[in-house]
Scaffold this motif. Structure first.
Motif, PDB file in Angstrom:
ATOM      1  N   PRO A  56       3.299  26.841   4.147  1.00 49.30           N
ATOM      2  CA  PRO A  56       3.014  27.976   3.278  1.00 49.30           C
ATOM      3  C   PRO A  56       4.029  29.085   3.528  1.00 49.30           C
ATOM      4  O   PRO A  56       4.518  29.235   4.657  1.00 49.30           O
ATOM      5  CB  PRO A  56       1.602  28.407   3.731  1.00 49.30           C
ATOM      6  CG  PRO A  56       1.514  27.955   5.168  1.00 49.30           C
ATOM      7  CD  PRO A  56       2.300  26.669   5.212  1.00 49.30           C
ATOM      8  N   GLY A  68       2.048  26.341  -4.041  1.00 48.03           N
ATOM      9  CA  GLY A  68       3.053  27.112  -3.340  1.00 48.03           C
ATOM     10  C   GLY A  68       4.232  27.440  -4.237  1.00 48.03           C
ATOM     11  O   GLY A  68       4.303  27.019  -5.394  1.00 48.03           O
ATOM     12  N   TRP A 264       3.434  34.141  -4.685  1.00 52.36           N
ATOM     13  CA  TRP A 264       3.411  33.282  -3.504  1.00 52.36           C
ATOM     14  C   TRP A 264       4.088  33.883  -2.274  1.00 52.36           C
ATOM     15  O   TRP A 264       3.667  33.577  -1.145  1.00 52.36           O
ATOM     16  CB  TRP A 264       4.084  31.941  -3.843  1.00 52.36           C
ATOM     17  CG  TRP A 264       3.318  31.162  -4.850  1.00 52.36           C
ATOM     18  CD1 TRP A 264       3.671  30.929  -6.154  1.00 52.36           C
ATOM     19  CD2 TRP A 264       2.053  30.543  -4.667  1.00 52.36           C
ATOM     20  NE1 TRP A 264       2.693  30.194  -6.788  1.00 52.36           N
ATOM     21  CE2 TRP A 264       1.689  29.945  -5.894  1.00 52.36           C
ATOM     22  CE3 TRP A 264       1.175  30.417  -3.585  1.00 52.36           C
ATOM     23  CZ2 TRP A 264       0.497  29.248  -6.065  1.00 52.36           C
ATOM     24  CZ3 TRP A 264      -0.008  29.727  -3.748  1.00 52.36           C
ATOM     25  CH2 TRP A 264      -0.341  29.145  -4.973  1.00 52.36           C
TER      26      TRP A 264
END
Length: 273
Positions: A56, A68, A264
């Protein structure tokens, strides 16, 4: 960057919302095909992506889905080619050699991978899609604020195996404890196996969003290494490389890239907002 663990919670060849995630499985289905624009794909109606989980905010499993920043960008490529993205979770060390691309398991690799001259010998990279830096993450109780402190206090430094972070630490005269994934690196710090770690800054940025982590750990320093991430394809796969380059370039031009970045990664870099 980079990584190396196949999470036990992932079921081999499991379907995942619009994406198919497999762990160590060969591409299956209808065999090779051709996507829009004459782009050859290893599986008909699919754009098969090799990645390495978890990493991540670039790719990770969340509520049964693989999501992601990398995933979202490759989805743009797949949409343009009128196919569906399929994800294979694979060991990161194979990304440097292009093994999964050469064997026909995957069409591309997307794993927060730094473009290097050494890797260019084995794969072709897309245009850069992310400017990356390394970071030193430490425990607050260590009092460490820089790599020089780690060295002077003779503390244990950790890094992820086979990554540019590990290479940087080694180049600075350290013999870092190597961990096989970003999760393992951070857990090593949390459990006291090491006193500090060198790891990609976006990973640190995401980790410190958790209050419990922020209370116990701190960013020691940003390490500017001039790194850029790229997606890789098999040597000579000019059609797919062009399709990836176009998706990235178009996303930057029409604002899609910035929206995905904020979703993200976090706030846009200074001067980009």
């Amino acid at each position: 960057m980079p990584r190396v663990r196949v999470p036990a919670v992932l079921t081999a060849c499991a379907a995942v919302v619009g994406l198919v995630l497999t762990t160590g499985c060969s591409s299956s289905g209808d065999g090779p095909g051709q996507a829009k624009g004459g782009v050859d794909v290893v599986e008909k109606d699919k754009l098969t992506t090799c990645t390495h989980l978890p990493y991540p905010p670039f790719q990770a499993e969340q509520d049964g889905k693989v999501v992601g920043f990398d995933v979202a960008l490759v989805d743009l490529v797949a949409k343009n080619l009128d196919v569906e993205q399929k994800i294979l979770d694979t060991p990161f060390e194979n990304f440097k050699t292009g093994a999964f691309l050469n064997s026909g398991e995957c069409d591309l690799a997307a794993a927060g991978m730094t473009i290097t001259d050494e890797r260019k010998k084995n794969v072709d990279f897309s245009v850069p899609y992310f400017d990356a830096t390394q970071a030193l993450l430490t425990t607050k109780k260590s009092g460490v604020t820089a790599l020089a402190d780690v060295k002077s206090k003779k503390l244990k430094l950790g890094a992820q195996a086979e990554t540019t972070g590990e290479s940087y630490a080694t180049g600075q005269g350290f013999d870092p404890v190597a961990f096989e994934s970003s999760d393992a690196v951070l857990n090593g710090l949390r459990t006291g196996q090491v006193d500090a770690v060198v790891i990609d800054y976006p990973v640190v940025q995401g980790w410190l969003k958790d209050k419990a982590n922020a209370d116990a750990f701190a960013l020691g320093e940003n390490i500017e290494t001039g790194e850029q991430y790229g997606f890789s394809v098999k040597k000579g796969n000019t059609e797919l490389k062009a399709a990836i380059d176009k998706a990235i370039t178009d996303a930057r031009a029409d604002g899609t890239y910035d929206k995905l970045y904020e979703q993200w990664i976090g706030p846009l870099p200074e001067g980009r907002s």
